[in-house]
Design an enzyme around this catalytic site. Structure first.
Site, PDB file in Angstrom:
ATOM      1  N   SER A 110      -2.995   4.955   0.878  1.00 37.56           N
ATOM      2  CA  SER A 110      -1.687   5.627   0.913  1.00 37.56           C
ATOM      3  C   SER A 110      -1.014   5.437   2.270  1.00 37.56           C
ATOM      4  O   SER A 110      -1.676   5.164   3.280  1.00 37.56           O
ATOM      5  CB  SER A 110      -1.877   7.116   0.613  1.00 37.56           C
ATOM      6  OG  SER A 110      -2.734   7.677   1.579  1.00 37.56           O
ATOM      7  N   CYS A 169      -0.831   0.364  -7.344  1.00 33.12           N
ATOM      8  CA  CYS A 169       0.140   0.237  -6.259  1.00 33.12           C
ATOM      9  C   CYS A 169       1.315  -0.619  -6.703  1.00 33.12           C
ATOM     10  O   CYS A 169       2.364  -0.620  -6.081  1.00 33.12           O
ATOM     11  CB  CYS A 169      -0.511  -0.369  -5.033  1.00 33.12           C
ATOM     12  SG  CYS A 169      -1.274  -1.935  -5.422  1.00 33.12           S
ATOM     13  N   GLU A 186       5.777   9.085  -3.803  1.00 28.43           N
ATOM     14  CA  GLU A 186       4.893   8.316  -4.683  1.00 28.43           C
ATOM     15  C   GLU A 186       4.052   9.337  -5.461  1.00 28.43           C
ATOM     16  O   GLU A 186       3.239  10.058  -4.870  1.00 28.43           O
ATOM     17  CB  GLU A 186       3.979   7.413  -3.851  1.00 28.43           C
ATOM     18  CG  GLU A 186       3.032   6.607  -4.708  1.00 28.43           C
ATOM     19  CD  GLU A 186       2.021   5.784  -3.915  1.00 28.43           C
ATOM     20  OE1 GLU A 186       1.496   6.282  -2.914  1.00 28.43           O
ATOM     21  OE2 GLU A 186       1.757   4.645  -4.328  1.00 28.43           O
ATOM     22  N   LYS A 240     -16.030   0.200   3.578  1.00 29.65           N
ATOM     23  CA  LYS A 240     -16.046   1.646   3.299  1.00 29.65           C
ATOM     24  C   LYS A 240     -15.164   1.848   2.073  1.00 29.65           C
ATOM     25  O   LYS A 240     -13.956   2.003   2.174  1.00 29.65           O
ATOM     26  CB  LYS A 240     -15.500   2.418   4.511  1.00 29.65           C
ATOM     27  CG  LYS A 240     -16.005   3.848   4.647  1.00 29.65           C
ATOM     28  CD  LYS A 240     -15.735   4.724   3.455  1.00 29.65           C
ATOM     29  CE  LYS A 240     -14.316   5.210   3.354  1.00 29.65           C
ATOM     30  NZ  LYS A 240     -14.040   5.957   2.091  1.00 29.65           N
ATOM     31  N   PHE A 274      -9.134   4.152  -4.242  1.00 30.68           N
ATOM     32  CA  PHE A 274      -9.876   4.385  -5.490  1.00 30.68           C
ATOM     33  C   PHE A 274      -9.342   3.569  -6.652  1.00 30.68           C
ATOM     34  O   PHE A 274     -10.048   3.351  -7.639  1.00 30.68           O
ATOM     35  CB  PHE A 274      -9.828   5.880  -5.852  1.00 30.68           C
ATOM     36  CG  PHE A 274      -8.554   6.290  -6.563  1.00 30.68           C
ATOM     37  CD1 PHE A 274      -8.434   6.163  -7.941  1.00 30.68           C
ATOM     38  CD2 PHE A 274      -7.460   6.791  -5.853  1.00 30.68           C
ATOM     39  CE1 PHE A 274      -7.254   6.513  -8.595  1.00 30.68           C
ATOM     40  CE2 PHE A 274      -6.285   7.144  -6.491  1.00 30.68           C
ATOM     41  CZ  PHE A 274      -6.191   6.999  -7.876  1.00 30.68           C
ATOM     42  N   GLU A 333     -14.549   6.945  -1.885  1.00 33.20           N
ATOM     43  CA  GLU A 333     -15.667   7.828  -2.242  1.00 33.20           C
ATOM     44  C   GLU A 333     -15.544   8.345  -3.678  1.00 33.20           C
ATOM     45  O   GLU A 333     -16.468   8.954  -4.209  1.00 33.20           O
ATOM     46  CB  GLU A 333     -15.753   8.994  -1.246  1.00 33.20           C
ATOM     47  CG  GLU A 333     -14.562   9.964  -1.235  1.00 33.20           C
ATOM     48  CD  GLU A 333     -13.380   9.486  -0.369  1.00 33.20           C
ATOM     49  OE1 GLU A 333     -13.144   8.261  -0.272  1.00 33.20           O
ATOM     50  OE2 GLU A 333     -12.682  10.365   0.181  1.00 33.20           O
ATOM     51  N   ARG A 334     -14.360   8.091  -4.312  1.00 34.44           N
ATOM     52  CA  ARG A 334     -14.180   8.640  -5.654  1.00 34.44           C
ATOM     53  C   ARG A 334     -14.824   7.754  -6.728  1.00 34.44           C
ATOM     54  O   ARG A 334     -15.217   8.234  -7.783  1.00 34.44           O
ATOM     55  CB  ARG A 334     -12.691   8.809  -5.946  1.00 34.44           C
ATOM     56  CG  ARG A 334     -12.109   9.873  -5.049  1.00 34.44           C
ATOM     57  CD  ARG A 334     -10.644  10.065  -5.315  1.00 34.44           C
ATOM     58  NE  ARG A 334      -9.944  10.255  -4.053  1.00 34.44           N
ATOM     59  CZ  ARG A 334      -8.654  10.130  -3.892  1.00 34.44           C
ATOM     60  NH1 ARG A 334      -7.892   9.814  -4.905  1.00 34.44           N
ATOM     61  NH2 ARG A 334      -8.102  10.320  -2.715  1.00 34.44           N
TER      62      ARG A 334
END
Ligand code: NAD
Length: 502
Positions: free
Chosen positions: A232, A287, A388, A179, A155, A182-183
């Site tokens: 992640s 990240c 994290e 893909k 995201f 979805e957020r």
């Protein structure tokens, strides 16, 4: 899961058409500043993923055989359209992710760099040729596309990370199923639309939205040949293992705990600026965010004073207002998780120098805001150091020497990026040489390599060997082939011995 019907629906893009027919499951897309659901996103089932993969597979023969010049023209067209609509991308990203619109514009600029590089595809796909490896025999190498590639993205960079993958993949002659997260799924559809307008044939790029169901359908699909993942670490490990078990080539980039080491001889104002920009930009949801500072020797007190002063000046508010420095985090669940980490830091005995828990933004009381938070006297066994957090929380660990700082950084399971601030060339060189991370900064905070290098970490930050975009991107999305050819009128004659050059 079900949202009211009047909400905008984010559809899939399959075989050149935007559609969500037959979708039974939907996810919520929030406006993180208001704390409200602003759209619903279709969740693909196995049948939708299968349709997307088949569209990509059907489109592959024609796209992969299209001349290099024509493929480059499509990418140049895409580049122009991206540049022209950069602001629109920034607004879409900001409204669904929450980051400040100027920060989102930076993400678009960095994506453009990757497209710039991919436009060089005729040069990048050149093979090598050796004339006369034997008498009248030549040998040459080709790089050919791998086929249908899948990209699964996080995201936090909903525009840039998909482009990291699909630009080199398409340039190399592959077809692609994306893909996205979805957020914040909408930027991916504008990417698809602009590529279509640039002349990309239908089916070459497909976008399916969804969750684990869609991801698993991609990982198990026999027509998918390569999988790129960014997200992640636990999911990266799962993707790597599952895709590899299913015979696919895979690169899976994971999470991070990036350290910035500050030596006592450093320019402490520059180091404090870097820490604050990098720890709190995008509310810590990068990240490459610096989430751990290692202050060496006498640097700790004057450095942290400077950081606290700067935190007090940060403006936190909705992402559409350019005068803000920091926006909300992405979902209510992310906010709850971050608040729990701050609690745990207090319970475990770290010194809380700035507390973001009580922040309220006027007019946005339901927004998912967490203020910039700073801990000192953190130790390596504390949860706020080990995990994290992926929010605006910076922890400081004190070290006595550069060797001790290096040992701390290298003992961490992650190895994405790291930086050192120092005026000593010797310290910088030792750090650069001995630190275990894929991307190293010297007197710079976030060393995201430019588009003509490649991006990737070490250890739990990358499963696989090749990094994304740049030269490694082209390696990942192509297969090598070596041809040995003899074009001569005379016959070399029969010889059952193992061939050697003659
Ligand atoms: P995430 O791992 O939750 O999700 C990433 C993708 O995986 C999404 O598309 C999601 O739908 C899918 N996914 C989630 N759970 C899944 C499951 N159980 N099975 C299959 N697929 C699943 O990551 P996120 O929260 O979207 O992004 C933040 C994370 O990404 C952070 O850990 C961050 O460090 C990392 N990240 C890493 C890099 C890098 O280059 N190393 C870059 C950006 C983000």
């Amino acid at each position: 899961m079900k949202a009211p019907p009047q909400l905008r629906t984010v559809t899939h893009f399959i075989g050149g058409s935007f559609a969500a027919e037959g979708t039974e499951r939907f996810g919520d897309v929030f406006d993180p500043a208001l704390g409200e659901v602003q759209a619903r996103v279709a969740f693909a089932d196995e049948a939708a993923v299968d349709a997307a993969v088949r569209a990509a597979s059907d489109a592959f023969p024609k796209w992969s055989r299209m001349s290099l010049g024509k493929r480059a023209e499509v990418l140049f067209g895409f580049r122009e359209r991206l540049r022209a609509r950069a602001q629109e991308f920034a607004q879409i990203v900001s409204s669904e992710h929450g980051k400040i619109v100027t920060d989102a514009a930076g993400e678009v600029a960095r994506a453009l760099e990757v497209v710039d590089f991919a436009c060089n595809l005729p040069h990048l796909l050149k093979g090598e040729l050796s004339e006369s490896v034997s008498t009248n025999v030549d040998t040459y190498s080709l790089r050919q596309p791998v086929g249908v590639c899948a990209g699964i993205t996080p995201f936090n960079f909903p525009m840039m990370v998909p482009v990291w993958m699909l630009a080199p993949a398409l340039a190399a002659g592959n077809t692609f199923v994306l893909k996205p997260s979805e957020r914040d799924p909408s930027a991916s559809l504008l990417i698809a639309k602009l590529l279509q307008e640039s002349g990309l044939p239908d089916g070459v790029l497909n976008v399916v939205h969804g969750d684990k169901v869609a991801v698993d359908a991609l990982l198990g699909h026999p027509l998918v040949n390569a999988v790129s993942f960014v997200g992640s670490t636990p999911i990266a490990r799962y993707i790597y293992e599952t895709a590899a078990k299913n015979g696919k080539r895979v690169q899976a980039l994971g999470g991070a705990k990036n350290h910035l080491v500050v030596m006592p001889d450093a320019d402490l104002d520059a180091a404090a600026d870097a820490l604050v920009s990098s720890a709190y930009g995008s509310a810590g949801q990068r990240c490459m965010a610096i989430s751990a500072c290692v202050s060496v020797g006498s640097s700790a007190e004057p450095l942290l004073e400077r950081v606290v002063d700067r935190i007090a000046k940060l403006r936190v508010g909705p992402g559409h207002d350019k005068s803000n420095d920091m926006g909300p985090v992405v979902t209510p669940a992310a906010r709850e998780r971050i608040l729990r980490y701050i609690e745990s830091g207090v319970t475990e005995g770290a010194a809380l120098l700035a507390d973001g828990r009580t922040l309220r933004v006027a007019g946005y009381e339901n927004g998912f805001f967490v203020g910039p938070t700073l801990f000192d006297k953190t130790t390596q066994n504390m949860q706020i150091y080990r995990d994290e957090i992926f929010g605006p929380v910076l922890v400081n660990v004190r070290a006595r020497t550069l060797d001790e700082a290096l040992a701390i950084v290298n003992a961490n399971p992650y190895g994405n990026g790291t930086s050192i601030f120092t005026r000593s060339g010797a310290a910088a060189r030792t750090f650069e040489s001995e630190v275990q991370a894929g991307m190293v900064g010297i007197n710079v905070p976030i060393p995201v390599p430019v588009g003509y290098y490649s991006f990737g970490g070490w250890k739990a930050s990358l499963f696989g060997d090749l990094h994304v975009y740049g030269p490694d991107g082209f390696r990942f999305y192509t297969r090598g082939k070596v041809v040995t050819a003899r074009w001569h009128e005379s016959n070399a004659g029969m010889n059952l011995g193992f061939p050697t050059h003659s």
